[in-house]
Write an enzyme that holds these catalytic residues in place. Structure first.
Site, PDB file in Angstrom:
ATOM      1  N   ASP A  89      36.479  52.664  47.055  1.00 22.85           N
ATOM      2  CA  ASP A  89      35.901  51.431  47.387  1.00 22.85           C
ATOM      3  C   ASP A  89      35.091  51.762  48.459  1.00 22.85           C
ATOM      4  O   ASP A  89      35.565  51.740  49.585  1.00 22.85           O
ATOM      5  CB  ASP A  89      36.584  50.277  47.463  1.00 22.85           C
ATOM      6  CG  ASP A  89      37.287  49.892  46.195  1.00 22.85           C
ATOM      7  OD1 ASP A  89      37.369  50.633  45.058  1.00 22.85           O
ATOM      8  OD2 ASP A  89      37.686  48.669  46.081  1.00 22.85           O
ATOM      9  N   LYS A 153      30.952  45.316  43.844  1.00 29.47           N
ATOM     10  CA  LYS A 153      32.245  44.688  44.468  1.00 29.47           C
ATOM     11  C   LYS A 153      31.719  43.536  45.555  1.00 29.47           C
ATOM     12  O   LYS A 153      30.878  44.271  46.354  1.00 29.47           O
ATOM     13  CB  LYS A 153      33.110  45.535  44.969  1.00 29.47           C
ATOM     14  CG  LYS A 153      34.344  44.802  45.733  1.00 29.47           C
ATOM     15  CD  LYS A 153      35.303  46.048  46.060  1.00 29.47           C
ATOM     16  CE  LYS A 153      36.339  45.101  46.989  1.00 29.47           C
ATOM     17  NZ  LYS A 153      37.254  46.287  47.508  1.00 29.47           N
ATOM     18  N   LYS A 183      33.590  43.431  40.211  1.00 28.32           N
ATOM     19  CA  LYS A 183      34.805  43.363  40.896  1.00 28.32           C
ATOM     20  C   LYS A 183      34.461  42.243  41.907  1.00 28.32           C
ATOM     21  O   LYS A 183      33.855  42.303  42.814  1.00 28.32           O
ATOM     22  CB  LYS A 183      35.267  44.613  41.715  1.00 28.32           C
ATOM     23  CG  LYS A 183      36.570  44.386  42.212  1.00 28.32           C
ATOM     24  CD  LYS A 183      37.064  45.697  42.939  1.00 28.32           C
ATOM     25  CE  LYS A 183      38.499  45.249  43.776  1.00 28.32           C
ATOM     26  NZ  LYS A 183      38.992  46.587  44.614  1.00 28.32           N
TER      27      LYS A 183
END
Length: 223
Positions: A89, A153, A183
């Site tokens: 991430d 995300k 996400k």
């Protein structure tokens, strides 16, 4: 709805100890979460504890501000993968995006895509929606799609706010039919919130309250 399979069980506190990481991994294995997300220094412990389970090891890169140089992010991701990370991430350079330097951001994301995909790993791109306009969120949806990153995300959890339903609505608006997963992360505390994000199309949820969410579901079922 089986919420457990959407949860990235997250523990990114600067004071996290090995015992903390072992506990989070044990919880993740109990509930069969998607992954445990930890800081790079804790990847070896998480990978060791999760070996042989159905839970992935996830590491953050350029966390939490995204202000590392691209070369540092590339090295950080490479080392995390070598240490056992299945998923990365990364945090974008928000300042570069805000000042309009889209090419810098795109090159950086592309560099991380190359690192991850060449090693069979997943890349999630954290854009920190709390600092962005709708136009900038649209730009990031395009960049994530064009570079072939796996996920977009919302948040690090260290910004001025976490995810919002409005963020996900904007992702859907600008991603259109692009094969990019979403996400939501930051501030997801209850099963009701988690369900709403999944119903909106999120494939992952980043939360440090995964156990509380699952216990809440269990309590509701028993009631």
């Amino acid at each position: 709805m089986s919420l457990n399979q959407y949860i990235d069980h997250t523990y990114l506190k600067p004071f996290a100890t090995e015992a903390d990481i072992v506990q989070k991994c044990s919880e993740a294995k109990k509930y069969h979460f998607a992954s445990v997300c930890v800081n790079p220094c804790n990847v070896p412990v998480a990978a060791r504890e999760l070996k042989g389970s159905d839970v992935h090891t996830c590491s953050v890169v350029g966390f939490p501000f995204g202000t590392h140089t691209t070369q540092v992010k590339v090295f950080e991701a490479t080392q995390a993968i070598e240490n056992g990370a299945d998923e990365i991430d990364m945090v974008i350079n928000v300042g570069k995006l805000v000042e309009g330097n889209e090419e810098f951001v795109k090159r950086e994301v592309a560099a991380l895509v190359e690192v991850c995909h060449s090693r069979g790993r997943i890349l999630k791109v954290i854009i920190e929606t709390c600092y962005l306009t709708e136009e900038q969120i649209g730009v990031m949806c395009r960049i994530v799609a064009e570079t072939g990153a796996d996920f977009i995300k919302t948040s690090t959890g260290y910004g001025s706010r976490g995810a919002s339903y409005e963020d996900i609505a904007l992702f859907k608006k600008y991603l259109k039919d692009a094969p990019v997963k979403m996400k939501a992360s930051g501030g997801i505390r209850t099963a009701e919130e988690a369900k709403k994000y999944v119903e909106m199309g999120c494939a992952r949820l980043g939360t440090s309250n995964g156990v509380g969410i699952m216990e809440g579901l269990e309590a509701a079922d028993s009631y």
